[in-house]
Design a protein around this motif. Structure first.
Motif, PDB file in Angstrom:
ATOM      1  N   ASN A 156       0.829  -1.214   0.000  1.00 11.83           N
ATOM      2  CA  ASN A 156       0.000   0.000   0.000  1.00 11.83           C
ATOM      3  C   ASN A 156       0.861   1.261   0.000  1.00 11.83           C
ATOM      4  O   ASN A 156       0.579   2.244   0.701  1.00 11.83           O
ATOM      5  CB  ASN A 156      -0.954   0.015   1.195  1.00 11.83           C
ATOM      6  CG  ASN A 156      -2.069  -1.010   1.054  1.00 11.83           C
ATOM      7  OD1 ASN A 156      -2.319  -1.527  -0.035  1.00 11.83           O
ATOM      8  ND2 ASN A 156      -2.746  -1.308   2.157  1.00 11.83           N
TER       9      ASN A 156
ATOM     10  N   ALA B 177      -7.673  -4.004   5.197  1.00 10.41           N
ATOM     11  CA  ALA B 177      -8.476  -4.567   4.113  1.00 10.41           C
ATOM     12  C   ALA B 177      -9.700  -5.305   4.648  1.00 10.41           C
ATOM     13  O   ALA B 177     -10.761  -5.318   4.018  1.00 10.41           O
ATOM     14  CB  ALA B 177      -7.619  -5.513   3.271  1.00 10.41           C
TER      15      ALA B 177
ATOM     16  N   ASN C 200     -12.051  -2.168   5.322  1.00 15.46           N
ATOM     17  CA  ASN C 200     -12.494  -1.303   4.220  1.00 15.46           C
ATOM     18  C   ASN C 200     -12.788  -2.050   2.922  1.00 15.46           C
ATOM     19  O   ASN C 200     -13.239  -1.450   1.947  1.00 15.46           O
ATOM     20  CB  ASN C 200     -11.474  -0.185   3.959  1.00 15.46           C
ATOM     21  CG  ASN C 200     -10.104  -0.731   3.551  1.00 15.46           C
ATOM     22  OD1 ASN C 200      -9.983  -1.786   2.930  1.00 15.46           O
ATOM     23  ND2 ASN C 200      -9.045   0.019   3.906  1.00 15.46           N
ATOM     24  N   GLN C 201     -12.507  -3.379   2.921  1.00 13.49           N
ATOM     25  CA  GLN C 201     -12.797  -4.214   1.749  1.00 13.49           C
ATOM     26  C   GLN C 201     -12.135  -3.680   0.470  1.00 13.49           C
ATOM     27  O   GLN C 201     -12.681  -3.809  -0.636  1.00 13.49           O
ATOM     28  CB  GLN C 201     -14.311  -4.329   1.532  1.00 13.49           C
ATOM     29  CG  GLN C 201     -15.053  -4.947   2.720  1.00 13.49           C
ATOM     30  CD  GLN C 201     -14.756  -6.432   2.892  1.00 13.49           C
ATOM     31  OE1 GLN C 201     -15.134  -7.238   2.049  1.00 13.49           O
ATOM     32  NE2 GLN C 201     -14.091  -6.786   3.975  1.00 13.49           N
ATOM     33  N   GLN C 202     -10.932  -3.120   0.631  1.00 13.96           N
ATOM     34  CA  GLN C 202     -10.149  -2.656  -0.507  1.00 13.96           C
ATOM     35  C   GLN C 202      -8.962  -3.591  -0.730  1.00 13.96           C
ATOM     36  O   GLN C 202      -8.331  -4.042   0.227  1.00 13.96           O
ATOM     37  CB  GLN C 202      -9.636  -1.233  -0.269  1.00 13.96           C
ATOM     38  CG  GLN C 202     -10.732  -0.188  -0.142  1.00 13.96           C
ATOM     39  CD  GLN C 202     -11.534  -0.051  -1.423  1.00 13.96           C
ATOM     40  OE1 GLN C 202     -10.977   0.058  -2.522  1.00 13.96           O
ATOM     41  NE2 GLN C 202     -12.857  -0.066  -1.291  1.00 13.96           N
ATOM     42  N   PRO C 203      -8.642  -3.920  -2.003  1.00 14.10           N
ATOM     43  CA  PRO C 203      -7.516  -4.826  -2.271  1.00 14.10           C
ATOM     44  C   PRO C 203      -6.213  -4.301  -1.664  1.00 14.10           C
ATOM     45  O   PRO C 203      -5.991  -3.085  -1.568  1.00 14.10           O
ATOM     46  CB  PRO C 203      -7.439  -4.862  -3.800  1.00 14.10           C
ATOM     47  CG  PRO C 203      -8.809  -4.489  -4.259  1.00 14.10           C
ATOM     48  CD  PRO C 203      -9.324  -3.505  -3.245  1.00 14.10           C
TER      49      PRO C 203
ATOM     50  N   GLU D  28      -2.472  -3.582  -2.023  1.00 19.16           N
ATOM     51  CA  GLU D  28      -1.547  -3.334  -3.133  1.00 19.16           C
ATOM     52  C   GLU D  28      -0.128  -3.722  -2.716  1.00 19.16           C
ATOM     53  O   GLU D  28       0.425  -3.156  -1.767  1.00 19.16           O
ATOM     54  CB  GLU D  28      -1.569  -1.867  -3.546  1.00 19.16           C
ATOM     55  CG  GLU D  28      -0.717  -1.584  -4.780  1.00 19.16           C
ATOM     56  CD  GLU D  28      -0.764  -0.125  -5.198  1.00 19.16           C
ATOM     57  OE1 GLU D  28       0.167   0.621  -4.795  1.00 19.16           O
ATOM     58  OE2 GLU D  28      -1.727   0.256  -5.895  1.00 19.16           O
TER      59      GLU D  28
ATOM     60  N   GLY E  44      -2.837  -6.034  -7.012  1.00 17.69           N
ATOM     61  CA  GLY E  44      -3.847  -5.768  -5.990  1.00 17.69           C
ATOM     62  C   GLY E  44      -4.473  -7.093  -5.584  1.00 17.69           C
ATOM     63  O   GLY E  44      -5.042  -7.787  -6.429  1.00 17.69           O
TER      64      GLY E  44
ATOM     65  N   PRO F 284      -7.267  -9.060  -3.648  1.00 25.26           N
ATOM     66  CA  PRO F 284      -8.579  -8.880  -3.005  1.00 25.26           C
ATOM     67  C   PRO F 284      -8.787  -9.882  -1.871  1.00 25.26           C
ATOM     68  O   PRO F 284      -9.619 -10.788  -1.945  1.00 25.26           O
ATOM     69  CB  PRO F 284      -9.560  -9.124  -4.158  1.00 25.26           C
ATOM     70  CG  PRO F 284      -8.841 -10.099  -5.042  1.00 25.26           C
ATOM     71  CD  PRO F 284      -7.376  -9.766  -4.944  1.00 25.26           C
TER      72      PRO F 284
ATOM     73  N   TYR G  45      -9.794 -10.220   2.153  1.00 23.85           N
ATOM     74  CA  TYR G  45     -10.436  -9.457   3.223  1.00 23.85           C
ATOM     75  C   TYR G  45     -10.721 -10.334   4.459  1.00 23.85           C
ATOM     76  O   TYR G  45     -11.600 -10.019   5.265  1.00 23.85           O
ATOM     77  CB  TYR G  45     -11.754  -8.855   2.713  1.00 23.85           C
ATOM     78  CG  TYR G  45     -11.623  -8.210   1.357  1.00 23.85           C
ATOM     79  CD1 TYR G  45     -10.753  -7.127   1.162  1.00 23.85           C
ATOM     80  CD2 TYR G  45     -12.330  -8.705   0.260  1.00 23.85           C
ATOM     81  CE1 TYR G  45     -10.608  -6.540  -0.100  1.00 23.85           C
ATOM     82  CE2 TYR G  45     -12.194  -8.117  -0.995  1.00 23.85           C
ATOM     83  CZ  TYR G  45     -11.322  -7.046  -1.178  1.00 23.85           C
ATOM     84  OH  TYR G  45     -11.167  -6.477  -2.423  1.00 23.85           O
TER      85      TYR G  45
END
Length: 487
Positions: free
Chosen positions: A414, A430, A433-436, A438, A451, A453, A455
């Motif tokens: 990130n 993650a 916020n359920q964001q991949p 990086e 990225g 994914p 979670y």
């Protein structure tokens, strides 16, 4: 074709000035730096290594006058030999608990050879009347910090081999001399049961707490839940791994499988222990099997071979059951289910959460290791090339699907330079916020950013107590209160 135990050998050792030595061989005489040993046989000589050095300490761990056990410590520095009375007592407890467990011994005297060093490689190697043990230089001086908790079962493991492996030995591993090839399909007993008793005796001696031992078992079980190799390769085939890979690491260990007969064997023997307790309403246990199978012929040092049928027969003598089927379905058959019977039947269940285990994190950090095997599916090691070298990638994991491979280098997470802490924080973020996530990594001269994914959080494994069930695991790890046997 001549038996190695019928070949007599006279041995003389010349040491550098001021050096001390330790070995299971019997000393006949000493003249300055020249040592002459009593005549012995070739097989005993080969099975009796010697440690020597300037800085040495010898302590008596003997439970009784007739069971003589010594801990011979060698170090790079004299300061590393400092041992507190509490540490000495814990190591003495190990010899006491082993005597109570097996009810016999098969040595004139037993010598732990313990090397404390970061200059000479670590080792764990069993012998009939001694063992070679190599740990970090601060094994004793860092005891209170807990940095060495992971390696505290080494002595118990190698000590157990005096009974299981050296005295009782699979019949296809026993040979009359060193020119005959060995077969090792019973390593799930030779090493798997030794792995089990090593961890149990470490807990019974107080060298690890029960809670610490439960975390060790949780990590073993979780490792097999994360590994896909059990889908295609039965445990029995991993006993060929020392021959296939010559004990060197494999690239995709979660798929190829390594020497899983150690830790998976441990879980199977835990399941056997719990099953005996269930069958007998807690009146008998694997301790009874240990006395019957490993504790026979007290004082004899003649190898006593066994086969699969002998194991089943002695188990049936302790608690009648279809032990042949029980063992074959778990060891010889393709059996994708993780062997959790000992954990579940022992009063616990395997769970995952984000709660870290402080001593595990400290111990891993001390070794330069960070494991995310149950989450992203990677383990990372730090070395001379700096932090971030990917050691393992779990087959089918999120990291695997993103194209990450062993021996690649993590660069950033990130947008921040990689560290174990940064990656942990990214996994937790993650989850919320359920964001991949990086991740940038380098393979040779090529850089790649992906990225991922994922979670699911850190998924740190633990054993959680199941209320209303017998706590057999607590009983297993508790010190034996039986009297010391009379040899």
């Amino acid at each position: 074709g001549y038996s190695s135990r019928d070949i007599p050998v006279d041995t003389t050792l010349i040491l550098p000035a001021g050096w001390k030595y330790a070995t299971a061989l019997e000393t006949a005489s000493k003249d300055g730096n020249r040592v002459r040993f009593e005549q012995t046989t070739l097989n005993t000589l080969v099975d009796s290594p010697l440690y020597a050095g300037l800085y040495e300490k010898r302590v008596n761990l003997s439970p009784t006058k007739t069971d003589v056990v010594h801990l011979n410590i060698f170090a790079d520095k004299a300061a590393d030999l400092k041992m507190t009375p509490e540490e000495l007592q814990l190591h003495r407890n190990l010899a006491v608990q082993a005597d109570k467990l097996f009810g016999s011994h098969h040595y004139k005297h037993y010598d732990f050879l313990l090397l404390l060093s970061n200059k000479v490689g670590g080792v764990g190697l069993e012998h009939h009347q001694s063992s070679e043990n190599g740990v970090g230089p601060h094994y004793l001086t860092d005891w209170k910090s807990g940095l060495n908790v992971l390696e505290r079962d080494l002595l118990a493991h190698e000590y157990t081999h005096s009974w299981n492996g050296k005295f009782r030995r699979p019949d296809d591993l026993w040979t009359a001399n060193f020119n005959v090839p060995e077969r090792d399909d019973l390593l799930w007993v030779y090493e798997g049961m030794t792995q089990y008793w090593g961890n149990v005796l470490t807990a019974r001696a107080g060298m690890r707490t029960k809670a610490e031992t439960r975390e060790v078992l949780a990590r073993a079980a979780a490792g097999f839940e994360a590994a896909r190799g059990r889908e295609w390769r039965p445990l029995i085939d991993t006993t060929n791994q020392p021959i296939i890979s010559q004990r060197t690491p494999v690239s995709w260990v979660s798929w190829q499988r390594g020497e899983d007969y150690y830790r998976e064997g441990e879980l199977i023997w835990l399941a056997v222990d719990v099953k005996i307790r269930q069958l007998t309403d807690g009146k008998k246990s694997l301790d009874d099997f240990a006395k019957k199978f490993l504790g026979v012929y007290n004082g004899s040092m003649v190898t006593y071979p066994y086969n699969f049928g002998d194991i089943v027969s002695d188990l049936n003598a302790v608690a009648p059951y279809n032990w042949a089927k029980f063992l074959r379905t778990r060891i010889y058959d393709l059996h994708a289910a993780v062997p959790l019977g000992g954990i579940n039947g022992g009063g616990y269940k395997l769970v995952y959460n984000d709660r870290p285990v402080k001593w595990v994190q400290q111990a891993y950090a001390h070794l330069g290791l960070a494991s995310f095997g149950t989450s992203l599916g990677i383990s990372v090691i730090s070395g001379h090339g700096g932090p971030g070298l990917i050691r393992n990638v779990w087959w089918g994991s999120p990291a695997f699907k993103a194209g990450m491979t062993p021996a690649t280098k993590l660069v950033s997470v990130n947008g921040k330079a990689y560290s174990a802490k940064v990656l942990r924080e990214a996994i937790l973020a993650a989850e919320k916020n359920q964001q991949p996530i990086e991740i940038q990594f380098r393979r040779g001269k090529e850089y790649k950013t992906v990225g991922i994914p994922y979670y699911g959080g850190l998924r740190i494994p633990h054993l959680e107590r199941v209320a209303g069930t017998p706590d057999y695991l607590d009983q297993i790890l508790s010190p034996s209160k039986s009297p010391l046997p009379k040899f």
